[in-house]
Design a protein around this motif. Sequence first.
Motif, PDB file in Angstrom:
ATOM      1  N   GLN A  88      35.801  29.159  21.581  1.00 15.13           N
ATOM      2  CA  GLN A  88      34.791  29.443  22.599  1.00 15.13           C
ATOM      3  C   GLN A  88      35.413  29.670  23.969  1.00 15.13           C
ATOM      4  N   ARG A  89      36.432  28.823  24.283  1.00 12.24           N
ATOM      5  CA  ARG A  89      37.016  28.934  25.613  1.00 12.24           C
ATOM      6  C   ARG A  89      37.691  30.289  25.797  1.00 12.24           C
ATOM      7  N   MET A  90      38.373  30.710  24.742  1.00 20.33           N
ATOM      8  CA  MET A  90      39.071  31.997  24.792  1.00 20.33           C
ATOM      9  C   MET A  90      38.065  33.133  25.004  1.00 20.33           C
ATOM     10  N   MET A  91      36.968  33.069  24.212  1.00 24.88           N
ATOM     11  CA  MET A  91      35.960  34.122  24.323  1.00 24.88           C
ATOM     12  C   MET A  91      35.331  34.124  25.717  1.00 24.88           C
ATOM     13  N   ALA A  92      35.039  32.906  26.211  1.00 27.27           N
ATOM     14  CA  ALA A  92      34.439  32.807  27.538  1.00 27.27           C
ATOM     15  C   ALA A  92      35.375  33.408  28.582  1.00 27.27           C
ATOM     16  N   LEU A  93      36.662  33.138  28.414  1.00 23.11           N
ATOM     17  CA  LEU A  93      37.647  33.650  29.367  1.00 23.11           C
ATOM     18  C   LEU A  93      37.657  35.180  29.351  1.00 23.11           C
ATOM     19  N   LEU A  97      36.368  37.359  32.430  1.00 20.56           N
ATOM     20  CA  LEU A  97      37.299  38.233  33.151  1.00 20.56           C
ATOM     21  C   LEU A  97      36.800  39.683  33.142  1.00 20.56           C
ATOM     22  N   THR A  98      36.311  40.120  31.958  1.00 20.10           N
ATOM     23  CA  THR A  98      35.787  41.481  31.867  1.00 20.10           C
ATOM     24  C   THR A  98      34.662  41.689  32.870  1.00 20.10           C
ATOM     25  N   PHE A  99      33.767  40.715  32.890  1.00 20.19           N
ATOM     26  CA  PHE A  99      32.626  40.818  33.807  1.00 20.19           C
ATOM     27  C   PHE A  99      33.106  40.855  35.249  1.00 20.19           C
ATOM     28  N   GLY A 100      34.053  39.943  35.565  1.00 22.51           N
ATOM     29  CA  GLY A 100      34.560  39.885  36.927  1.00 22.51           C
ATOM     30  C   GLY A 100      35.190  41.197  37.354  1.00 22.51           C
ATOM     31  N   VAL A 101      36.046  41.744  36.479  1.00 22.44           N
ATOM     32  CA  VAL A 101      36.726  43.004  36.802  1.00 22.44           C
ATOM     33  C   VAL A 101      35.701  44.122  36.998  1.00 22.44           C
ATOM     34  N   LEU A 102      34.704  44.144  36.111  1.00 21.42           N
ATOM     35  CA  LEU A 102      33.668  45.174  36.186  1.00 21.42           C
ATOM     36  C   LEU A 102      32.933  45.104  37.524  1.00 21.42           C
ATOM     37  N   VAL A 103      32.533  43.875  37.885  1.00 20.44           N
ATOM     38  CA  VAL A 103      31.771  43.727  39.130  1.00 20.44           C
ATOM     39  C   VAL A 103      32.637  44.104  40.326  1.00 20.44           C
ATOM     40  N   VAL A 104      33.906  43.669  40.308  1.00 14.30           N
ATOM     41  CA  VAL A 104      34.786  43.983  41.433  1.00 14.30           C
ATOM     42  C   VAL A 104      34.946  45.503  41.556  1.00 14.30           C
ATOM     43  N   LEU A 105      35.151  46.178  40.405  1.00 18.18           N
ATOM     44  CA  LEU A 105      35.319  47.631  40.442  1.00 18.18           C
ATOM     45  C   LEU A 105      34.074  48.308  40.978  1.00 18.18           C
ATOM     46  N   VAL A 106      32.925  47.891  40.425  1.00 23.10           N
ATOM     47  CA  VAL A 106      31.674  48.557  40.798  1.00 23.10           C
ATOM     48  C   VAL A 106      31.351  48.325  42.267  1.00 23.10           C
ATOM     49  N   VAL A 107      31.418  47.059  42.689  1.00 23.64           N
ATOM     50  CA  VAL A 107      31.046  46.754  44.064  1.00 23.64           C
ATOM     51  C   VAL A 107      32.097  47.291  45.029  1.00 23.64           C
ATOM     52  N   GLY A 108      33.364  47.245  44.589  1.00 24.10           N
ATOM     53  CA  GLY A 108      34.426  47.742  45.454  1.00 24.10           C
ATOM     54  C   GLY A 108      34.294  49.218  45.759  1.00 24.10           C
ATOM     55  N   GLN A 109      33.819  49.982  44.777  1.00 24.13           N
ATOM     56  CA  GLN A 109      33.656  51.421  44.986  1.00 24.13           C
ATOM     57  C   GLN A 109      32.357  51.761  45.680  1.00 24.13           C
ATOM     58  N   GLY A 110      31.474  50.762  45.765  1.00 22.65           N
ATOM     59  CA  GLY A 110      30.143  51.026  46.290  1.00 22.65           C
ATOM     60  C   GLY A 110      30.195  51.454  47.742  1.00 22.65           C
ATOM     61  N   VAL A 111      29.321  52.351  48.087  1.00 22.55           N
ATOM     62  CA  VAL A 111      29.193  52.768  49.472  1.00 22.55           C
ATOM     63  C   VAL A 111      27.945  52.103  50.011  1.00 22.55           C
ATOM     64  N   VAL A 112      28.123  51.278  51.012  1.00 24.71           N
ATOM     65  CA  VAL A 112      26.946  50.621  51.567  1.00 24.71           C
ATOM     66  C   VAL A 112      26.216  51.618  52.460  1.00 24.71           C
ATOM     67  N   GLY A 113      24.931  51.691  52.251  1.00 23.29           N
ATOM     68  CA  GLY A 113      24.123  52.711  52.913  1.00 23.29           C
ATOM     69  C   GLY A 113      24.017  52.502  54.407  1.00 23.29           C
ATOM     70  N   VAL A 114      23.212  53.341  55.004  1.00 27.79           N
ATOM     71  CA  VAL A 114      23.027  53.286  56.445  1.00 27.79           C
ATOM     72  C   VAL A 114      22.456  51.927  56.804  1.00 27.79           C
TER      73      VAL A 114
ATOM     74  N   ALA B 261      21.535  46.412  36.225  1.00 28.53           N
ATOM     75  CA  ALA B 261      22.027  45.704  35.040  1.00 28.53           C
ATOM     76  C   ALA B 261      21.848  44.199  35.193  1.00 28.53           C
ATOM     77  N   LEU B 262      22.212  43.671  36.366  1.00 34.18           N
ATOM     78  CA  LEU B 262      22.143  42.225  36.549  1.00 34.18           C
ATOM     79  C   LEU B 262      20.700  41.733  36.568  1.00 34.18           C
ATOM     80  N   MET B 263      19.808  42.512  37.196  1.00 37.53           N
ATOM     81  CA  MET B 263      18.414  42.086  37.217  1.00 37.53           C
ATOM     82  C   MET B 263      17.811  42.178  35.823  1.00 37.53           C
ATOM     83  N   ALA B 264      18.261  43.164  35.046  1.00 38.80           N
ATOM     84  CA  ALA B 264      17.770  43.285  33.672  1.00 38.80           C
ATOM     85  C   ALA B 264      18.143  42.041  32.875  1.00 38.80           C
TER      86      ALA B 264
END
Lengths: 270, 540
Positions: A88-93, A97-114, B261-264
């Motif tokens: 379980q611990r391995m799977m959780a890790l 990590l996958t989730f963390g990397v995904l969020v960092v990539l997505v949010v990092g590339q995000g352009v914050v609007g006006v 995705a997160l809200m879903a």
Amino acid sequence: MVTFWTLAPIMVLAALGVVLARKAVHSALLLAVVMISLAITYASQGAPFLFAVQIIVYTGAIMMLFLFVLMLVGVDASDSLVETIKGQRMMALVVGLTFGVLVVLVVGQGVVGVSVGLGEANANGNVYGLAALMFTKYVLAIEFTAALLITAAVGAMVLAHRERLVPRRSQREESARRLQEYAETGRHPGPLPTPGVYARHNAVDTPALLPDGSPSELSVSRVLRARGSVREGFEGDVGQTLRQLDPDDPTSTIGGSTPRRGGSGRTEES
Amino acid sequence: MIHPLLVSASAPPPIDSPTIQYGDLSPLLVVAAVALLGVMVEAFAPRALRFTIQTALAIGGIVVALAATVWVGLGLDRASGDVLARGRVVAEGAVAVDGPSVFMWGLVLLFALVSMLLFAERRLEGGLSAFTGQAAAPPGSAMEREAVEHRIEHTEVFPLAMFALVGMMLFPAANDLLTMFVALEVLSLPLYLLCGLARRRRLLSQESAMKYFLLGAFSSAFFAYGIALVYGFAGGFGLGDIDQAVSNRIDGQNLLLAGIALMAVGVMFKVGAVPFHAWTPDVYQGAPTAVTAFMAAGTKVAAFGAMLRLFFVAFGGASWDWRPMFWVVAILTMVVGAVAAVTQSDVKRMLAYSSIAHAGFILVGVTGAFVGTRDASVTSVSSVLFYLTVYGFSTIGAFAIVTIVRDASGETTQLSRWAGLGRESPLVAGAFALFMLAFAGIPLTSGFIGKWAVFSAAWSGGAWPLVVVAVLASVVAASFYVRVIVTMFFTEPTGEGPSVAVPSMATTAVIVVAVVVTVLLGVVPGPVLDLAQSAGAFVR
């Protein structure tokens, strides 16, 4: 920007420590580090009210409650790290990590609007700006938070409050009961003997010695006895010393490891 | 020195007091007031009278709130726009009182009304309610026996259920993300508590409460993070603002997609969709059966309502982005729910997996995202509303029957022990068989019309492969519903066989109502279907 880049690494490390620390107290203290850093970030972003609230409510009140609970549970209490589900611990890790990397990539590339800017939001002062939102647009949400707080209070009472179902016995009734019991069963009405106090051992896990040199079982708490952490006899130190002085002396086996009951005839309190 | 942001050069302009349309919000406010009164009753009423007072207060309050809902519903004005919609946004944009909101208010109030009758059942436990007398006493302890001897009861369950009801009403009606989040918590927190208060099998019940609480808190965190990202994208919490940002903006899509995705995750956890379903069987099994009934019916309505509003109003412009995700989740949910239910040997767990499969069928309707045409065809919103109606009543009825099939140690939930129930009590077994047939979607039961409605909406929305999968999943699901019927009627009882306890009027009434609704909606679905249809679209 400087504040952010100084605080961000500290916060990330502390947050990792919250999760990874073995002892709950360390987690709690690291959480306090995260919260205080967060408060400073708020201050540097032009949100002084949030800064104060973060310090007073979270770091001040909630963290202290955390620590109180930890003190009640026991500072040394640590969680069992045995996996009940294999791997379980391995799977959780991996998933984490996958989730963390995904969020960092997505949010990092995000352009914050006006963004309208803090200047406008804080035009009449930060507290005024907050109040204007809380008491107009989000007044209903704030009001319904009351339901949440009441639920929490009622829930705490339901889960933790024990109602007394039999009346508490007064001091007088209690002593009358003890003497009655003494008359009927011969059980000693006084307090139990205290544990032994010696030069080397003056702890509650050391039994007192009876006049014949045998340890009194009643002098140590039955919890300690059940745990098996009672010191048995004095073979270890006194006997050893005596043997060193005179190897042939038969009294050097003082305080053998067969505990005898105390002389009062009082049976174990249940 | 005072921070320059704390003071301003001149006296700030006075803040205008908000305009809150108390009339439109009256059903919510009535229920909230009843919950608060219930807490007061706990504090001041003598113990002997509390149970009676609380029951009367809860049921009376719900009836008043229902009347208020009808009054609000009749007064809804038609909103301007291309598609049929009624109602308006009230309380400074926090709540949308529109057709679907009012329909769902009525629905959760009705479910709560019958659930309160189950809560009030005291004959099955020898004059005590199905909730533990002293939750703080460790299971199996002397203190627990003392509590039973003194016949004390936790009457706090009624105000807690009322608080959950407020959350269930606010969640699908919330028109901004902050209100929606607060409503989600108001709905969840009392349910976590109620799950842990069973009188029998208390360790199982406490475990279920703990699991539900931890996983629920986790999913709420996902939801909150999603809100933050969507706010970063749109610059506002209002669903209308987000809709405008989604339609007008082309940059910053990343934040939007991550937020969606997160809200879903948050709402799909609440409806029990795969892969966020893991809590469902344990919690449904461990919780007191009356609470399970309330939760299964009410939470589904609230969560699907919020899901529809969120994805149709706020993210409607991005439906090409979220629909593929819904396709996958809907298929997974139907398949896992149906297949896992086949292997269950416990009635409550079987009903839990069945609820997962039904969440999948409802998701088919949502995925269709069919907003309707000028002619009167069934839209996604109205089909989901109708499905929730029929599913809720059948579920509450089924769980009500689970409470009365008992042996010396409480409810007999082992499916094998239900063998021969048809001989023991043909009426009870017949009612349960009817609910099973409705779940399976056999014609002339309400379940058939419900399934037909969501499938036709999905078909019109172009999701026909999904409909094919859904029909196949229904066939698999039907096999285990039929297996239950076979067990009850055509299997020799093992040992003494099951026994059916004689419940009080309350539980009997619940079962009768559920049976009547299930048959009526199967034979003459027209009026309710029309009502769901006339609820129209969401206002923004």
